[in-house]
Design a protein around this motif. Structure first.
Motif, PDB file in Angstrom:
ATOM      1  N   LYS A   1       0.827  -1.208   0.000  1.00  0.00           N
ATOM      2  CA  LYS A   1       0.000   0.000   0.000  1.00  0.00           C
ATOM      3  C   LYS A   1       0.861   1.258   0.000  1.00  0.00           C
ATOM      4  O   LYS A   1       0.574   2.221  -0.704  1.00  0.00           O
ATOM      5  CB  LYS A   1      -0.922  -0.011   1.214  1.00  0.00           C
ATOM      6  N   ARG A   2       1.936   1.230   0.795  1.00  0.00           N
ATOM      7  CA  ARG A   2       2.836   2.391   0.840  1.00  0.00           C
ATOM      8  C   ARG A   2       3.554   2.567  -0.502  1.00  0.00           C
ATOM      9  O   ARG A   2       3.810   3.698  -0.938  1.00  0.00           O
ATOM     10  CB  ARG A   2       3.845   2.238   1.982  1.00  0.00           C
ATOM     11  N   LEU A   3       3.901   1.455  -1.154  1.00  0.00           N
ATOM     12  CA  LEU A   3       4.540   1.522  -2.469  1.00  0.00           C
ATOM     13  C   LEU A   3       3.603   2.189  -3.475  1.00  0.00           C
ATOM     14  O   LEU A   3       4.014   3.050  -4.266  1.00  0.00           O
ATOM     15  CB  LEU A   3       4.916   0.116  -2.934  1.00  0.00           C
ATOM     16  N   GLU A   4       2.346   1.801  -3.414  1.00  0.00           N
ATOM     17  CA  GLU A   4       1.353   2.383  -4.325  1.00  0.00           C
ATOM     18  C   GLU A   4       1.214   3.889  -4.093  1.00  0.00           C
ATOM     19  O   GLU A   4       1.165   4.676  -5.040  1.00  0.00           O
ATOM     20  CB  GLU A   4       0.010   1.685  -4.112  1.00  0.00           C
ATOM     21  N   LYS A   5       1.210   4.301  -2.808  1.00  0.00           N
ATOM     22  CA  LYS A   5       1.114   5.725  -2.486  1.00  0.00           C
ATOM     23  C   LYS A   5       2.359   6.471  -2.951  1.00  0.00           C
ATOM     24  O   LYS A   5       2.285   7.597  -3.449  1.00  0.00           O
ATOM     25  CB  LYS A   5       0.923   5.903  -0.986  1.00  0.00           C
TER      26      LYS A   5
END
Length: 746
Positions: free
Chosen positions: A239-243
């Protein structure tokens, strides 16, 4: 180790090599067939065509599986380009410099420019190829103008390419120097840096290699970054990678990695979006905080766990109880068990604190084995433990308590030393006995004190009236700390009578406590408390000194043969300097040692054997030793042969029914005969009836004491008895005989 930039270049070179090899492998047969069709006169070798086709395809495959090919991709690429150019020049010359093949040669030269790394390499290439072109033109038969044109064309081409490469080299040098600066910062960074494209690792710095216990960058390149993220954190990291890819600014997060050695690594991680060789990539920047998680886990462990037993401690207990009270369902029952080890202080003082620590560790293990799966054992402090039952009933709590008591029937073997201790257990239940942690613990503690009052080695549930018991014990404990200073202790003396003559031959000193508010308190109520709080040594020394001083005073007043018997606590007797204390008191008071008899209880016999040196020193001084309460303890009679003692004192329970119980008479006869055969004096205490005297006389008992003759009295009252005995030839004055049913104060 291959540097990270070299690794990146290797990746680029082997991709270029792979593309060129595939293209060349396909182009070689096509070019060969076109030459055969368009220029039949040009000598073309089919086997050579097949050889180069296979060579190109083989090299393409080797870029995947051969480390040697990967590491030397640029060199192979350069050699292939050079020999390809030579071959093309050869065929161009054979076709008399057909414009189609000139164009093909031009494309080969330009393709070389795409991957050449140094201008010097291009100059070397240009010189060789241009010489071949000039030589080929020299041998051609077509017009000179065309030769000049072709030579000029290639000269201009090489010049343009050279200028382009020179400019490019300058720009690249500046970029390289700038990149080198940042690369050096990345290389020496203590933070681990992973660059991953499409979730696969394309770059790692040395800190990253070290972090996951890899040998080289090759061990990591091409692998999914998710392989190194703990499964519990993969979803959060994704999720952090996507953000990050969307350009969001993110703070560091804690994340666990798994190294190649399967070690769990705690990190602070941030993910940002960047470009790497022109392509969008994600950059994970990680700081190893494993050691910090360990300055923190250790501190937490020290704060919430007992260092000795490794059990959770009092602070952990409070948190657990508050959690149960705050998060549990309303009125959901749970229980508190408060455990205290009986006589632990005596063991600790006698055998040393290290021995006591080992005993506590073994006791903790027994508690843990006895409780249920979801119950938790805490060390509350000292020799006190608490068990929390998350779900329980009175019946369940009682079963666990009984298991604990039964487990302590076995002795503890510590340093080849066998020792016994027993648990006193108090139980309180939520919500019946309290609705907060402090109250529940306090009430379980009160129930534990009731268990001690009822003989120890048992369990008791809290009841409302227990607060009075605890309050009295606390009042006595507080009072004891000032009793000596306030002169609240007094000695009472009970005469010892020679049975055959009826004469007073000695006194037994018995301590009493005149509490300013509670009145007379018997030793049975306060001696154990004194042992627990460490005052027994001071009290015992006061008793010894006061009794010896009083006996010396009686000697000086005309009663020179009186013996003085003093009860000594086992804790006091086993004190390291006990012999020095006794000798000092005798020297101070002036009492001759053979007029002092020290009484110790029967259950101390085994300890006396271990302290044989103290016994020997006391006997060498002339002090007499007596075994008190004989017949009620648990020591083996065989131990008597190892001791140099003078007297056995029969407990009142031993002789209370000797005038009606034949078995008691048989035992009395046996003990008296045994004692006399061992040259021991027999003293019977607790004499209340004349019938007892008759039986004791019949079986040759030596001395007696009890209410039949005199209750314990203060020194001034005893002096009156001694004065009256002068007129009765040393015997006590006749007193009225009590009935068999008469009761006396203890």
């Amino acid at each position: 180790m291959i540097s990270n930039i070299s690794t990146s270049e290797v990746n680029r070179d082997d991709k270029i090599l792979r593309i060129i090899c595939l293209f060349s492998g396909l182009a070689t047969p096509i070019i060969t067939m076109s030459i055969l069709i368009t220029h039949p006169s040009v000598p073309v070798s089919i086997p050579i065509c097949i050889f180069f086709t296979l060579l190109f395809f083989s090299l393409s495959i080797l870029t995947y599986i051969s480390r040697l090919v990967k590491e030397n991709a640029y060199l192979i690429l350069y050699i292939l380009s050079y020999f390809s150019s030579i071959a093309i020049v050869y065929y161009v010359s054979k076709s008399h410099f057909s414009y189609v093949y000139i164009l093909l040669l031009t494309l080969v030269i330009i393709s070389l420019v795409l991957h050449v790394k140094k201008v010097s390499h291009f100059l070397f290439y240009t010189l060789g190829i241009y010489i071949l072109i000039i030589l080929s033109l020299y041998f051609c038969t077509f017009p000179s103008k065309e030769k000049v044109f072709i030579a000029g064309f290639f000269a201009i081409l090489f010049l343009v390419v050279f200028i382009y490469l020179k400019l490019k080299a300058g720009v690249e040098k500046e970029l390289f120097e700038r990149e080198e600066h940042y690369r050096n910062l990345v290389e020496i960074s203590p933070q681990a840096i992973f660059v991953h494209e499409n979730e696969k690792i394309v770059y790692v710095n040395p800190a990253a290699i070290k972090l996951v216990a890899a040998s080289t960058a090759i061990d990591l390149l091409g692998k999914p970054i998710a392989d190194f993220i703990h499964v519990d954190y993969q979803s959060k990291a994704a999720k952090r990678l996507e953000k990050a890819i969307r350009g969001a600014r993110l703070d560091y997060m804690e994340m666990q990695l798994i190294g190649l050695d399967n070690r769990i690594i705690y990190t602070e991680a941030n993910i940002i979006s960047e470009k790497y060789y022109g392509k969008p990539v994600a950059v994970s920047i990680l700081t190893d905080i494993t050691e910090r998680k360990k300055v923190e886990e250790q501190i937490r462990h020290m704060a919430y766990y007992d260092a000795l037993t490794e059990l959770p401690n009092r602070y952990s207990l409070n948190e657990s109880l508050n959690r149960l009270l705050n998060t549990g369902q309303k009125n959901e029952p749970f229980g508190i068990m408060f455990i205290d080890l009986d006589k632990f202080k005596i063991i600790n003082d006698t055998l040393g604190h290290k021995f006591g620590d080992l005993l506590l560790m073994d006791a903790a293990k027994r508690f843990c084995k006895c409780v249920r799966k979801n119950d938790i054992v805490f060390r509350y402090g000292g020799d006190e433990f608490v068990v929390v039952f998350k779900e329980t009933t009175p019946e369940d709590s009682a079963l666990v308590a009984q298991r604990i008591i039964e487990s302590f029937q076995r002795s503890f073997l510590i340093n080849n030393h066998e020792v016994y201790t027993t648990p006193s257990i108090g139980i309180s239940l939520y919500p019946i006995d309290g609705v907060n942690a402090d109250t529940l613990i306090k009430h379980a503690d009160a129930a534990m004190y009731l268990a001690k009052e009822r003989g120890r080695n048992n369990y008791q549930f809290y009841t409302a009236n227990l607060n009075e018991v605890v309050s009295r014990k606390m009042e006595l404990e507080n009072g004891l700390r000032r009793a000596l200073l306030n002169h609240e202790f007094v000695l009472h003396y009970q005469p010892q009578i020679e049975l055959n003559t009826g004469k007073i031959v000695g006194m037994e000193a018995l301590i009493r406590w005149h509490h300013p508010l509670l009145g007379i308190i018997q030793p049975s109520e306060f001696i154990e408390i004194a042992e627990e709080i460490g005052l027994i040594h001071s009290i015992g020394e006061w008793v010894l000194r006061t009794a010896c001083r009083q006996n010396k005073a009686w000697h000086d007043c005309g009663y020179p043969d009186l013996m003085m018997s003093v009860n000594i606590s086992s804790v006091h007797f086993q004190q390291v300097n006990f012999f020095e204390t006794v000798k000092g008191v005798l020297d101070e008071t002036g009492l001759q040692p053979h007029f002092l008899e020290i009484e110790i209880t029967e259950n101390m016999i085994s300890e006396m054997i271990k302290m044989k040196q103290v016994v020997t020193e006391l006997k060498s001084l002339g002090v007499r030793l007596a075994i008190d309460d004989f017949g009620t303890g648990y020591s083996s009679l065989s131990l008597l042969k190892y001791l140099t003692i003078d007297s056995l004192k029969l407990d009142s329970l031993f002789i209370q029914d000797i005038y009606t119980n034949n078995n008691a008479v048989v035992l009395l006869k046996y003990v008296v005969e045994m004692a006399h055969n061992l040259n021991l004096q027999i003293i019977a205490e607790g004499i209340e009836y004349e019938q007892q005297i008759k039986v004791l006389k019949k079986y040759n008992c030596d001395l007696v004491q009890g209410y039949f003759f005199s209750k314990p009295q203060q020194a001034d009252q005893i002096e009156l008895l001694l004065k009256e005995s002068k007129y009765t030839n040393g015997k006590l004055p006749k007193i009225s005989q009590p009935s068999l049913n008469q009761q006396y104060d203890s």
